[in-house]
Design a protein around this motif. Structure first.
Motif, PDB file in Angstrom:
ATOM      1  N   HIS A 319      -5.864  -5.894   6.204  1.00 61.19           N
ATOM      2  CA  HIS A 319      -6.394  -6.596   7.360  1.00 61.19           C
ATOM      3  C   HIS A 319      -5.422  -6.479   8.528  1.00 61.19           C
ATOM      4  O   HIS A 319      -4.208  -6.440   8.329  1.00 61.19           O
ATOM      5  N   PRO A 320      -5.918  -6.482   9.748  1.00 64.90           N
ATOM      6  CA  PRO A 320      -5.000  -6.582  10.890  1.00 64.90           C
ATOM      7  C   PRO A 320      -4.306  -7.930  10.860  1.00 64.90           C
ATOM      8  O   PRO A 320      -4.845  -8.901  10.317  1.00 64.90           O
ATOM      9  N   PRO A 321      -3.098  -8.021  11.392  1.00 66.45           N
ATOM     10  CA  PRO A 321      -2.330  -9.273  11.304  1.00 66.45           C
ATOM     11  C   PRO A 321      -2.882 -10.345  12.239  1.00 66.45           C
ATOM     12  O   PRO A 321      -2.330 -10.633  13.287  1.00 66.45           O
ATOM     13  N   GLY A 322      -4.039 -10.934  11.821  1.00 63.81           N
ATOM     14  CA  GLY A 322      -4.643 -11.983  12.637  1.00 63.81           C
ATOM     15  C   GLY A 322      -3.911 -13.304  12.498  1.00 63.81           C
ATOM     16  O   GLY A 322      -3.171 -13.721  13.398  1.00 63.81           O
ATOM     17  N   PRO A 323      -4.051 -13.983  11.322  1.00 66.60           N
ATOM     18  CA  PRO A 323      -3.340 -15.257  11.178  1.00 66.60           C
ATOM     19  C   PRO A 323      -1.831 -15.043  11.106  1.00 66.60           C
ATOM     20  O   PRO A 323      -1.349 -14.083  10.510  1.00 66.60           O
ATOM     21  N   ARG A 324      -1.093 -15.916  11.737  1.00 67.67           N
ATOM     22  CA  ARG A 324       0.352 -15.920  11.544  1.00 67.67           C
ATOM     23  C   ARG A 324       0.620 -16.459  10.152  1.00 67.67           C
ATOM     24  O   ARG A 324      -0.070 -17.373   9.691  1.00 67.67           O
ATOM     25  N   GLY A 325       1.621 -15.936   9.462  1.00 69.92           N
ATOM     26  CA  GLY A 325       1.748 -16.271   8.051  1.00 69.92           C
ATOM     27  C   GLY A 325       3.144 -16.589   7.577  1.00 69.92           C
ATOM     28  O   GLY A 325       4.131 -16.095   8.122  1.00 69.92           O
ATOM     29  N   LEU A 326       3.198 -17.431   6.553  1.00 63.76           N
ATOM     30  CA  LEU A 326       4.397 -17.671   5.761  1.00 63.76           C
ATOM     31  C   LEU A 326       4.038 -17.266   4.342  1.00 63.76           C
ATOM     32  O   LEU A 326       3.174 -17.867   3.711  1.00 63.76           O
ATOM     33  N   TRP A 327       4.675 -16.209   3.863  1.00 66.62           N
ATOM     34  CA  TRP A 327       4.319 -15.607   2.585  1.00 66.62           C
ATOM     35  C   TRP A 327       5.491 -15.729   1.622  1.00 66.62           C
ATOM     36  O   TRP A 327       6.641 -15.540   2.006  1.00 66.62           O
ATOM     37  N   VAL A 328       5.191 -16.011   0.375  1.00 66.07           N
ATOM     38  CA  VAL A 328       6.216 -16.087  -0.670  1.00 66.07           C
ATOM     39  C   VAL A 328       6.042 -14.889  -1.594  1.00 66.07           C
ATOM     40  O   VAL A 328       4.937 -14.620  -2.089  1.00 66.07           O
ATOM     41  N   TRP A 329       7.158 -14.167  -1.824  1.00 68.88           N
ATOM     42  CA  TRP A 329       7.155 -12.980  -2.694  1.00 68.88           C
ATOM     43  C   TRP A 329       8.115 -13.207  -3.841  1.00 68.88           C
ATOM     44  O   TRP A 329       9.285 -13.519  -3.634  1.00 68.88           O
ATOM     45  N   ARG A 330       7.605 -13.059  -5.070  1.00 70.41           N
ATOM     46  CA  ARG A 330       8.479 -13.152  -6.240  1.00 70.41           C
ATOM     47  C   ARG A 330       8.930 -11.762  -6.629  1.00 70.41           C
ATOM     48  O   ARG A 330       8.118 -10.924  -7.036  1.00 70.41           O
ATOM     49  N   GLY A 331      10.239 -11.526  -6.516  1.00 72.88           N
ATOM     50  CA  GLY A 331      10.772 -10.224  -6.880  1.00 72.88           C
ATOM     51  C   GLY A 331      12.113  -9.988  -6.231  1.00 72.88           C
ATOM     52  O   GLY A 331      12.760 -10.909  -5.743  1.00 72.88           O
ATOM     53  N   ALA A 332      12.520  -8.742  -6.239  1.00 72.96           N
ATOM     54  CA  ALA A 332      13.834  -8.361  -5.718  1.00 72.96           C
ATOM     55  C   ALA A 332      13.970  -8.767  -4.260  1.00 72.96           C
ATOM     56  O   ALA A 332      13.017  -8.715  -3.490  1.00 72.96           O
ATOM     57  N   SER A 333      15.202  -9.164  -3.890  1.00 75.88           N
ATOM     58  CA  SER A 333      15.417  -9.599  -2.513  1.00 75.88           C
ATOM     59  C   SER A 333      16.347  -8.669  -1.718  1.00 75.88           C
ATOM     60  O   SER A 333      16.332  -8.714  -0.491  1.00 75.88           O
ATOM     61  N   GLN A 334      17.144  -7.829  -2.372  1.00 75.55           N
ATOM     62  CA  GLN A 334      17.998  -6.909  -1.630  1.00 75.55           C
ATOM     63  C   GLN A 334      17.122  -6.005  -0.761  1.00 75.55           C
ATOM     64  O   GLN A 334      16.063  -5.550  -1.206  1.00 75.55           O
ATOM     65  N   PRO A 335      17.499  -5.760   0.503  1.00 69.93           N
ATOM     66  CA  PRO A 335      16.596  -5.082   1.442  1.00 69.93           C
ATOM     67  C   PRO A 335      15.956  -3.810   0.903  1.00 69.93           C
ATOM     68  O   PRO A 335      14.733  -3.654   0.976  1.00 69.93           O
ATOM     69  N   GLU A 336      16.751  -2.875   0.380  1.00 67.90           N
ATOM     70  CA  GLU A 336      16.170  -1.615  -0.081  1.00 67.90           C
ATOM     71  C   GLU A 336      15.313  -1.815  -1.329  1.00 67.90           C
ATOM     72  O   GLU A 336      14.245  -1.193  -1.476  1.00 67.90           O
ATOM     73  N   ARG A 337      15.763  -2.691  -2.237  1.00 69.78           N
ATOM     74  CA  ARG A 337      14.960  -2.963  -3.437  1.00 69.78           C
ATOM     75  C   ARG A 337      13.670  -3.678  -3.074  1.00 69.78           C
ATOM     76  O   ARG A 337      12.618  -3.433  -3.672  1.00 69.78           O
ATOM     77  N   LEU A 338      13.735  -4.587  -2.109  1.00 67.64           N
ATOM     78  CA  LEU A 338      12.532  -5.290  -1.671  1.00 67.64           C
ATOM     79  C   LEU A 338      11.537  -4.298  -1.080  1.00 67.64           C
ATOM     80  O   LEU A 338      10.349  -4.300  -1.425  1.00 67.64           O
ATOM     81  N   ARG A 339      12.019  -3.455  -0.179  1.00 70.84           N
ATOM     82  CA  ARG A 339      11.133  -2.471   0.433  1.00 70.84           C
ATOM     83  C   ARG A 339      10.531  -1.561  -0.626  1.00 70.84           C
ATOM     84  O   ARG A 339       9.328  -1.257  -0.604  1.00 70.84           O
ATOM     85  N   SER A 340      11.346  -1.121  -1.584  1.00 78.39           N
ATOM     86  CA  SER A 340      10.851  -0.248  -2.646  1.00 78.39           C
ATOM     87  C   SER A 340       9.819  -0.957  -3.519  1.00 78.39           C
ATOM     88  O   SER A 340       8.777  -0.381  -3.873  1.00 78.39           O
TER      89      SER A 340
END
Length: 427
Positions: A319-340
């Protein structure tokens, strides 16, 4: 389940003195009498919702149990002294209406998580600290099964006692919570995780002090991010306070904004004006997320995205980014690991998706990233970063990061417009 610290030992005193009956009647242990009182209670209240509806106060429950106890003692020709009779009533009350060794932990507002792995292993987390073993134990596996069934029956979706794997929101002793339970034969023993929210929601100020989860500068930036209408992704492994942080940020949303929360269990501490889309037995997380998007709210709260639900992830990003959002992600937090990890979660179902399109979607939906990790003294902010596109490629640029036991500014300044002091602004 997260591995807890070492326990202190200790078990409750067995409840089993023998009580002889009169005139040749059988001898009972007090434990057997307790079971007899419970069976009589269940027989008298089976199908009687009118009786059960009136038994909301502890005194009313004890009064009925006292009547049933006296009846059972008379039928079995048993005489008990006042102290033993009171102990029998209390034991039946605890077995029928309480959560056994979990009661004192649930009553403690400082306890934010309880983890049970079989009847002999209970651990508790206080605040955003580490799980630590406690001395409390269940009587046996049957006692744990009864308490687990009672907890699941509190859920907003009704009893789930027949499920081998259950997860739902509950309200336990005045506290909003999420219970996750795994039962045999899926596991060797019953495992339960009870995440507890304080009766008074934790604020962003409290996360700075006294909890020490994030520095004052990060709190200032987070206020500016929400106040300026930018979205953020809150990332980290389980048990780090991601939902707590999401709730603290949700409290900063503008009054009158249309807000929808997409949740696995309705545990976020939110105003009643916030609509909730929750997961159920016949409704997937992706379906709940799609329903929220179709309603076109001003703000969208999502708790939580997981890497094993790629359908839900792409349902959000396509979807196009209509609503502004606060999202919770369970998983790796290091930048490169998160992106991967985010890329891999999408590519399981969309292997031909161009990387540039995926990067653009992440940057549009998640202008900022807040990452949490466990430190020796508890959950702490790992970094607060901005997502940027450089030559079409996504970059996670930390603004504040934790190193060597402390936080520091990286020298990067946000490119998104924020109402912040000049030293943080890009201009």
């Amino acid at each position: 389940m997260t591995s807890p610290e070492s326990p202190s030992d200790g078990r409750s005193t067995p409840f089993s003195p023998l009580v002889p009956g009169r005139s040749g009647r059988p001898t009972y242990s007090l434990e057997a009498l307790r079971e007899r009182v419970e069976r009589q209670f269940q027989a008298e209240t089976a199908g009687r919702d009118d009786i059960l509806d009136d038994l909301t106060a502890p005194d009313d429950r004890r009064a009925l149990l006292a009547e049933i106890t006296d009846y059972v003692l008379a039928v079995e020709s048993i005489t008990l002294d006042g102290r033993s009779r009171a102990a029998l009533i209390e034991a039946a009350y605890a077995s029928l209406f309480t959560f056994g060794p979990l009661d004192t932990l649930i009553d403690d507002d400082a306890v934010t998580e309880i983890a049970v792995d079989g009847p002999d292993t209970i651990a508790a987390r206080r605040g955003l600290g580490r799980l630590e073993r406690v001395a409390a134990r269940f009587d046996d596996a049957a006692h744990l099964a009864r308490v687990t069934e009672r907890l699941l029956a509190l859920g907003e979706s009704g009893p789930l006692a027949e499920a081998l794997i259950a997860e739902q929101a509950v309200s336990v002793q005045g506290r909003r919570a999420r219970i996750s339970a795994v039962m045999p034969p899926v596991s060797a023993a019953i495992s339960v995780q009870l995440r507890l929210h304080p009766r008074q929601p934790i604020t962003l100020d409290a996360l700075h002090a006294p909890l020490g989860t994030l520095p004052a500068e990060a709190a200032m930036l987070l206020r500016a991010i929400v106040g300026s209408g930018w979205g953020a992704l809150i990332a980290g492994e389980k048990g780090l306070g991601k939902t707590t942080l999401a709730g603290a940020l949700a409290a900063l949303l503008p009054a009158g904004a249309q807000v929808i929360a997409v949740e696995r269990a309705a545990e976020l501490p939110l105003p009643e004006t916030v609509a909730r889309e929750t997961v159920s037995a016949g409704r997937s997380f992706a379906d709940a997320l799609r329903a929220a998007y179709q309603a076109a709210p001003d703000w969208l709260l999502v708790d939580e995205l997981r890497g094993d639900e790629q359908g839900a992830l792409w349902a959000a990003l396509e979807h196009p980014p209509g609503p502004r959002g606060l999202w919770v992600w369970r998983g790796a937090s290091q930048p490169e690991r998160l992106r991967s990890a985010l890329n891999m979660a999408i590519r399981r179902d969309n292997p031909a998706l161009p990387q540039s399109a995926l990067d653009a979607a992440w940057a549009a939906h998640f202008p900022f990233v807040v990452a949490l990790r466990m430190a020796p003294d508890g959950a702490r902010l790992a970094y607060l970063a901005e997502t940027r596109l450089a030559a079409g490629e996504l970059r996670i640029a930390p603004l504040i990061e934790r190193r060597d036991g402390g936080w520091r500014r990286t020298g990067e300044r946000p490119i998104h417009a924020l109402d912040v002091p000049r030293e943080f602004s890009a201009g």
